[in-house]
Design a protein around this motif. Structure first.
Motif, short mmCIF file in Angstrom:
data_model
loop_
_atom_site.label_atom_id
_atom_site.label_comp_id
_atom_site.label_asym_id
_atom_site.label_seq_id
_atom_site.Cartn_x
_atom_site.Cartn_y
_atom_site.Cartn_z
N CYS A 32 0.85 -1.19 0.00
CA CYS A 32 0.00 0.00 0.00
C CYS A 32 0.89 1.24 0.00
O CYS A 32 1.39 1.65 1.05
N TRP A 33 1.09 1.82 -1.19
CA TRP A 33 1.97 2.96 -1.38
C TRP A 33 1.52 3.70 -2.64
O TRP A 33 0.53 3.34 -3.26
N GLY A 34 2.23 4.75 -3.01
CA GLY A 34 1.88 5.52 -4.20
C GLY A 34 1.64 6.98 -3.88
O GLY A 34 0.51 7.45 -3.86
N ILE A 35 2.72 7.70 -3.62
CA ILE A 35 2.64 9.10 -3.21
C ILE A 35 3.05 9.98 -4.38
O ILE A 35 4.15 9.83 -4.92
N THR A 36 2.16 10.90 -4.75
CA THR A 36 2.41 11.71 -5.94
C THR A 36 1.61 12.99 -5.84
O THR A 36 0.90 13.23 -4.86
N ALA A 37 1.71 13.85 -6.84
CA ALA A 37 0.86 15.03 -6.89
C ALA A 37 -0.59 14.57 -7.03
O ALA A 37 -0.92 13.83 -7.95
N SER A 38 -1.42 14.96 -6.10
CA SER A 38 -2.82 14.52 -6.14
C SER A 38 -3.65 15.41 -5.25
O SER A 38 -3.14 16.18 -4.44
N GLU A 39 -4.97 15.30 -5.43
CA GLU A 39 -5.85 15.97 -4.49
C GLU A 39 -5.87 15.18 -3.19
O GLU A 39 -5.39 14.03 -3.12
N PRO B 184 11.25 11.13 -0.33
CA PRO B 184 10.94 10.89 1.08
C PRO B 184 10.72 12.17 1.89
O PRO B 184 10.48 12.10 3.08
N TYR B 185 10.80 13.34 1.24
CA TYR B 185 10.81 14.59 1.99
C TYR B 185 9.43 15.23 2.15
O TYR B 185 9.30 16.25 2.80
N GLY B 186 8.41 14.63 1.56
CA GLY B 186 7.07 15.18 1.64
C GLY B 186 6.84 16.23 0.55
O GLY B 186 7.66 16.40 -0.34
N PRO B 187 5.70 16.94 0.68
CA PRO B 187 4.69 16.76 1.72
C PRO B 187 4.03 15.39 1.66
O PRO B 187 3.90 14.80 0.59
N ASP B 188 3.62 14.93 2.82
CA ASP B 188 2.97 13.63 2.95
C ASP B 188 1.94 13.73 4.07
O ASP B 188 2.29 14.01 5.21
N ASP B 189 0.68 13.52 3.73
CA ASP B 189 -0.39 13.58 4.73
C ASP B 189 -1.18 12.28 4.79
O ASP B 189 -2.30 12.24 5.27
N GLY B 190 -0.58 11.20 4.27
CA GLY B 190 -1.26 9.91 4.28
C GLY B 190 -2.10 9.63 3.05
O GLY B 190 -2.77 8.60 2.98
N THR B 191 -2.05 10.53 2.04
CA THR B 191 -2.84 10.37 0.83
C THR B 191 -2.06 9.57 -0.21
O THR B 191 -0.90 9.87 -0.50
N PHE C 137 -4.00 17.88 6.93
CA PHE C 137 -4.31 17.29 5.63
C PHE C 137 -4.39 18.39 4.58
O PHE C 137 -4.86 19.49 4.83
N TYR C 138 -3.93 18.05 3.37
CA TYR C 138 -3.85 19.03 2.29
C TYR C 138 -4.88 18.70 1.21
O TYR C 138 -5.39 17.59 1.11
N ASP C 139 -5.15 19.70 0.40
CA ASP C 139 -5.95 19.50 -0.81
C ASP C 139 -4.99 19.06 -1.91
O ASP C 139 -4.16 18.19 -1.69
N TYR C 140 -5.06 19.70 -3.09
CA TYR C 140 -4.13 19.31 -4.16
C TYR C 140 -2.74 19.84 -3.83
O TYR C 140 -2.55 21.03 -3.59
N VAL C 141 -1.75 18.94 -3.84
CA VAL C 141 -0.37 19.34 -3.57
C VAL C 141 0.56 18.30 -4.18
O VAL C 141 0.16 17.15 -4.41
N GLY C 142 1.79 18.70 -4.45
CA GLY C 142 2.77 17.78 -5.04
C GLY C 142 3.40 16.88 -4.00
O GLY C 142 4.58 17.03 -3.64
#
Length: 435
Positions: free
Chosen positions: A286-293, A318-325, A309-314
């Motif tokens: 369970c992974w897959g971190i990218t620019a997304s809403e 490993p440096y983020g941003p990362d909010d679990g999305t 938690f963020y809305d659309y962001v890049g």
């Protein structure tokens, strides 16, 4: 048995995902809706991805060749004859196109920018369609002629705005945007198309200027050319087969861009296993971190921890941003690079997380197992309400490249791509056999 289930599951996912392009379209002009929200405009990137998907649909029996030719011609004719000029309500200018266009009129909306990268994605779609629809029949000949005209009129030199690297875009209100394509990212495709132009090409020095801004990293045991969001390691590879071909930078590192994307994919999985920010759900499948809403903007206190938690962001690793999305589409788009870990993750998204169960077109754009989502939602966590054309296309195309290499083979026959690669300093591999 497991392999058969994976094959059947990928077929179903490809079919369901392609249905987006069959349904979310204005058939009169071929424009594809950017997002499934009400009254949403088209995006030229989604429209370009659709053009590349139609050959796949013909090969997989999802669309007749005649219907695909008609749809492709409607799209290309619209762009050929739509208004090109500095007026604020045109479709494009200098051979580039505005990011978002009205679905009915094809005119600019939201005072958006003339987008160099989205125009490149559109042109790549047009060129791949031209390479596939190559029969002597009049309509297929016209596809090739119009795609060629659209590509040739693009003024890549203008997009430099007097400097070494390409600008992100332009608006009639304020002129060129202040940002330029620098640092490793999806602009690899843009520079190759710009270098290959027979009419208004980029100088070879522009590619050297761009690659001089690269950043080499070591992360989770992998050395690789860094870009945080996973999609940046994928979009150029939708069209161009980078296996075995190298530019000067990659020759110096002893690998190619395909291997680099494989490493970036494994870094994503390693990051999810490490899970430094302790989000719910992250694990080896369970992974897959990218620019997304995402589910934000919001701050919630969950199990005693305050989470932003963020809305659309890049989002990036490993440096983020990362909010679990997480974005399931970007997992699928890594299928050619690392099937041994991607198939496991797709299986999890489909069968355990059930992220296709309630969705007409396969995967929604993103999900967040840490955020509870709206009360009573069927998942128990936040899942995007929308599908995006920009996400749908790479699913269809990278599944196909994994199976047959269709899009890669088509683009290997495109003289502009071959010229662009050579002018960028690529050699080796399949380029040796091209003349």
């Amino acid at each position: 048995m497991e392999a058969a289930r994976s094959m059947d599951g990928l077929r179903q996912l490809q079919r369901d995902t392609f249905d987006y392009f069959l349904s979310e379209v204005n058939p009169a002009n071929g424009l594809i809706v950017d997002k499934t929200a009400p009254n949403w405009p088209s995006s030229i990137a989604a429209t370009g991805l659709a053009l590349a998907c139609y050959p796949v649909a013909v090969e997989r029996g999802l669309m007749s060749r005649s219907a695909a030719v008609a749809r492709t011609l409607a799209t290309l004719r619209f762009f050929l004859y739509s208004p090109q000029g500095p007026e604020p309500d045109a479709t494009g200018y200098k051979g580039f196109y505005y990011h978002f266009l009205d679905m009915a009129t094809g005119r600019r909306v939201w005072q958006c920018e003339l987008s160099t990268i989205d125009s490149a994605l559109f042109l790549a779609g047009a060129l791949s369609a031209a390479a596939y629809f190559d029969a002597a029949e009049a309509r297929e000949r016209e596809i090739g002629e119009v795609a060629d005209s659209l590509y040739r009129r693009t003024d890549w030199q203008w997009a430099l705005n007097g400097a070494a690297t390409v600008t992100h875009g332009w608006t009639p209100e304020t002129g060129f945007l202040k940002y330029r394509w620098e640092g490793y990212n999806e602009a690899l495709l843009l520079y190759i198309l710009g270098l290959g132009s027979p009419t208004h090409p980029l100088q070879e020095s522009s590619y050297a200027a761009w690659s001089s801004t690269y950043r080499w990293e070591s992360c989770y045991g992998y050395e690789y050319l860094y870009a945080g969001p996973l999609f940046t390691h994928q979009l150029s590879h939708v069209w161009i087969d980078f296996r075995g071909i190298q530019d000067a930078y990659m020759r110096g590192k002893g690998l190619d861009y395909f291997e680099n994307s494989r490493r970036a994919t494994h870094v994503q999985r390693a990051y999810a296993i490490d899970n430094p920010r302790k989000f719910d759900g992250y694990r080896e499948c369970c992974w897959g971190i990218t620019a997304s809403e995402g589910p934000g903007p919001a701050t919630l206190k969950l199990e005693g921890v305050e989470r932003e938690f963020y809305d659309y962001v890049g989002r990036g690793v490993p440096y983020g941003p990362d909010d679990g999305t997480l974005a399931p589409w970007t997992v699928v788009a890594s299928l050619p690079f690392a099937p041994e870990i991607v198939l496991q993750a797709i299986d999890y998204c489909v069968h355990q997380a059930k992220l296709t169960m309630y969705n007409r077109y396969g995967f929604k754009a993103a999900f967040n197992p840490t955020h509870p989502g709206e009360p009573g939602n069927p998942y128990g966590w936040w899942v995007s309400s929308w599908h995006f054309g920009l996400n749908q296309g790479p699913i269809v195309l990278m599944i196909e490249n994994h199976w047959s290499g269709l899009v890669w083979r088509l683009m290997r026959t495109c003289p502009y791509v071959v010229t662009g690669l050579r002018r960028a300093g690529f050699d080796g591999g399949w380029l040796k056999a091209q003349h």
